[in-house]
Scaffold this motif. Structure first.
Motif, PDB file in Angstrom:
ATOM      1  N   LEU A   1       0.866  -1.171   0.000  1.00  0.00           N
ATOM      2  CA  LEU A   1       0.000   0.000   0.000  1.00  0.00           C
ATOM      3  C   LEU A   1       0.906   1.225   0.000  1.00  0.00           C
ATOM      4  O   LEU A   1       1.672   1.429   0.937  1.00  0.00           O
ATOM      5  CB  LEU A   1      -0.908   0.019   1.230  1.00  0.00           C
ATOM      6  N   HIS A   2       0.857   2.015  -1.057  1.00  0.00           N
ATOM      7  CA  HIS A   2       1.750   3.157  -1.237  1.00  0.00           C
ATOM      8  C   HIS A   2       1.059   4.458  -0.830  1.00  0.00           C
ATOM      9  O   HIS A   2      -0.089   4.690  -1.230  1.00  0.00           O
ATOM     10  CB  HIS A   2       2.153   3.284  -2.713  1.00  0.00           C
ATOM     11  N   PHE A   3       1.792   5.294  -0.102  1.00  0.00           N
ATOM     12  CA  PHE A   3       1.317   6.613   0.313  1.00  0.00           C
ATOM     13  C   PHE A   3       2.408   7.633  -0.001  1.00  0.00           C
ATOM     14  O   PHE A   3       3.593   7.328   0.112  1.00  0.00           O
ATOM     15  CB  PHE A   3       0.989   6.618   1.809  1.00  0.00           C
ATOM     16  N   ALA A   4       2.014   8.838  -0.383  1.00  0.00           N
ATOM     17  CA  ALA A   4       2.966   9.841  -0.869  1.00  0.00           C
ATOM     18  C   ALA A   4       3.976  10.277   0.179  1.00  0.00           C
ATOM     19  O   ALA A   4       5.126  10.563  -0.152  1.00  0.00           O
ATOM     20  CB  ALA A   4       2.224  11.058  -1.419  1.00  0.00           C
ATOM     21  N   ASP A   5       3.560  10.345   1.444  1.00  0.00           N
ATOM     22  CA  ASP A   5       4.483  10.793   2.488  1.00  0.00           C
ATOM     23  C   ASP A   5       3.980  10.363   3.861  1.00  0.00           C
ATOM     24  O   ASP A   5       2.915   9.762   3.993  1.00  0.00           O
ATOM     25  CB  ASP A   5       4.712  12.307   2.422  1.00  0.00           C
ATOM     26  N   GLU A   6       4.759  10.670   4.876  1.00  0.00           N
ATOM     27  CA  GLU A   6       4.464  10.271   6.251  1.00  0.00           C
ATOM     28  C   GLU A   6       3.145  10.852   6.755  1.00  0.00           C
ATOM     29  O   GLU A   6       2.359  10.158   7.422  1.00  0.00           O
ATOM     30  CB  GLU A   6       5.611  10.687   7.166  1.00  0.00           C
ATOM     31  N   THR A   7       2.894  12.109   6.455  1.00  0.00           N
ATOM     32  CA  THR A   7       1.670  12.767   6.919  1.00  0.00           C
ATOM     33  C   THR A   7       0.438  12.080   6.348  1.00  0.00           C
ATOM     34  O   THR A   7      -0.532  11.802   7.070  1.00  0.00           O
ATOM     35  CB  THR A   7       1.681  14.259   6.536  1.00  0.00           C
ATOM     36  N   ILE A   8       0.468  11.804   5.065  1.00  0.00           N
ATOM     37  CA  ILE A   8      -0.659  11.123   4.414  1.00  0.00           C
ATOM     38  C   ILE A   8      -0.812   9.708   4.965  1.00  0.00           C
ATOM     39  O   ILE A   8      -1.927   9.245   5.225  1.00  0.00           O
ATOM     40  CB  ILE A   8      -0.485  11.134   2.884  1.00  0.00           C
ATOM     41  N   PHE A   9       0.305   9.009   5.167  1.00  0.00           N
ATOM     42  CA  PHE A   9       0.272   7.667   5.732  1.00  0.00           C
ATOM     43  C   PHE A   9      -0.389   7.677   7.112  1.00  0.00           C
ATOM     44  O   PHE A   9      -1.286   6.872   7.387  1.00  0.00           O
ATOM     45  CB  PHE A   9       1.688   7.091   5.823  1.00  0.00           C
ATOM     46  N   GLU A  10       0.049   8.573   7.979  1.00  0.00           N
ATOM     47  CA  GLU A  10      -0.502   8.628   9.341  1.00  0.00           C
ATOM     48  C   GLU A  10      -1.996   8.928   9.329  1.00  0.00           C
ATOM     49  O   GLU A  10      -2.764   8.328  10.091  1.00  0.00           O
ATOM     50  CB  GLU A  10       0.255   9.657  10.181  1.00  0.00           C
ATOM     51  N   ALA A  11      -2.418   9.857   8.465  1.00  0.00           N
ATOM     52  CA  ALA A  11      -3.851  10.176   8.360  1.00  0.00           C
ATOM     53  C   ALA A  11      -4.629   8.956   7.850  1.00  0.00           C
ATOM     54  O   ALA A  11      -5.727   8.660   8.345  1.00  0.00           O
ATOM     55  CB  ALA A  11      -4.055  11.378   7.447  1.00  0.00           C
ATOM     56  N   ALA A  12      -4.066   8.259   6.887  1.00  0.00           N
ATOM     57  CA  ALA A  12      -4.727   7.071   6.342  1.00  0.00           C
ATOM     58  C   ALA A  12      -4.885   6.003   7.416  1.00  0.00           C
ATOM     59  O   ALA A  12      -5.951   5.379   7.538  1.00  0.00           O
ATOM     60  CB  ALA A  12      -3.936   6.532   5.160  1.00  0.00           C
ATOM     61  N   MET A  13      -3.838   5.779   8.208  1.00  0.00           N
ATOM     62  CA  MET A  13      -3.888   4.752   9.243  1.00  0.00           C
ATOM     63  C   MET A  13      -4.919   5.079  10.312  1.00  0.00           C
ATOM     64  O   MET A  13      -5.509   4.175  10.914  1.00  0.00           O
ATOM     65  CB  MET A  13      -2.503   4.567   9.878  1.00  0.00           C
ATOM     66  N   ALA A  14      -5.183   6.363  10.532  1.00  0.00           N
ATOM     67  CA  ALA A  14      -6.152   6.791  11.549  1.00  0.00           C
ATOM     68  C   ALA A  14      -7.586   6.863  11.018  1.00  0.00           C
ATOM     69  O   ALA A  14      -8.511   7.106  11.784  1.00  0.00           O
ATOM     70  CB  ALA A  14      -5.740   8.149  12.104  1.00  0.00           C
TER      71      ALA A  14
END
Length: 101
Positions: free
Chosen positions: A61-74
Motif C-alpha cells: 500500500l503506497h502513500f505519498a508521504d508520512e503525513t498522508i500515511f498517518e492520516a490514512a492509518m487513523a
C-alpha cells in the motif's frame, strides 16, 4: 518520500476461500482508504534460495508521504480494513511500515 505498508500473508489452509475474500471484500476496503496512491498485490512464486517460501501473498500500500500515511492509518476506512483482515487472515499476516530510499 513514499511510505508503504507491506502486508505479508502466509499460505492459508483454504487458498481459494482466502483469495475470494481478499479480492471481493478486502481489496475494495483497502482501495477506500484515503490517501492511498497505489495498491500492488504480489503472489509469491517461490523462494529463490530454496525451500518453501515464507509468504504466499504480499500487498504493498503506497502513500505519498508520512503525513498522508498517518492520516490514512487513523481513518475509519483503514479501521474497517483492519477489522476485516482479522476475520480472514488472523495469524497469517505480518504488516510492516517501510519507505523508499
Amino acid at each position: 518520500m513514499t511510505v508503504k505498508l507491506l502486508a505479508m500473508y502466509r499460505r492459508p489452509d483454504d487458498v481459494d476461500a482466502f483469495l475470494t475474500h481478499y479480492r471481493d471484500v478486502h481489496v475494495p476496503l483497502i482501495e477506500a482508504v484515503p490517501g492511498l496512491a497505489k495498491l500492488v498485490v504480489n503472489r509469491v512464486d517461490g523462494d529463490l534460495m530454496g525451500g518453501p517460501a515464507p509468504y504466499f501473498l504480499i500487498a504493498e500500500l503506497h502513500f505519498a508521504d508520512e503525513t498522508i500515511f498517518e492520516a490514512a492509518m487513523a481513518s475509519p476506512e483503514n479501521r474497517s480494513a483492519g477489522k476485516d483482515v482479522m476475520t480472514f487472515a488472523k495469524g497469517l499476516v505480518t504488516m510492516l511500515k517501510v519507505h523508499e530510499d
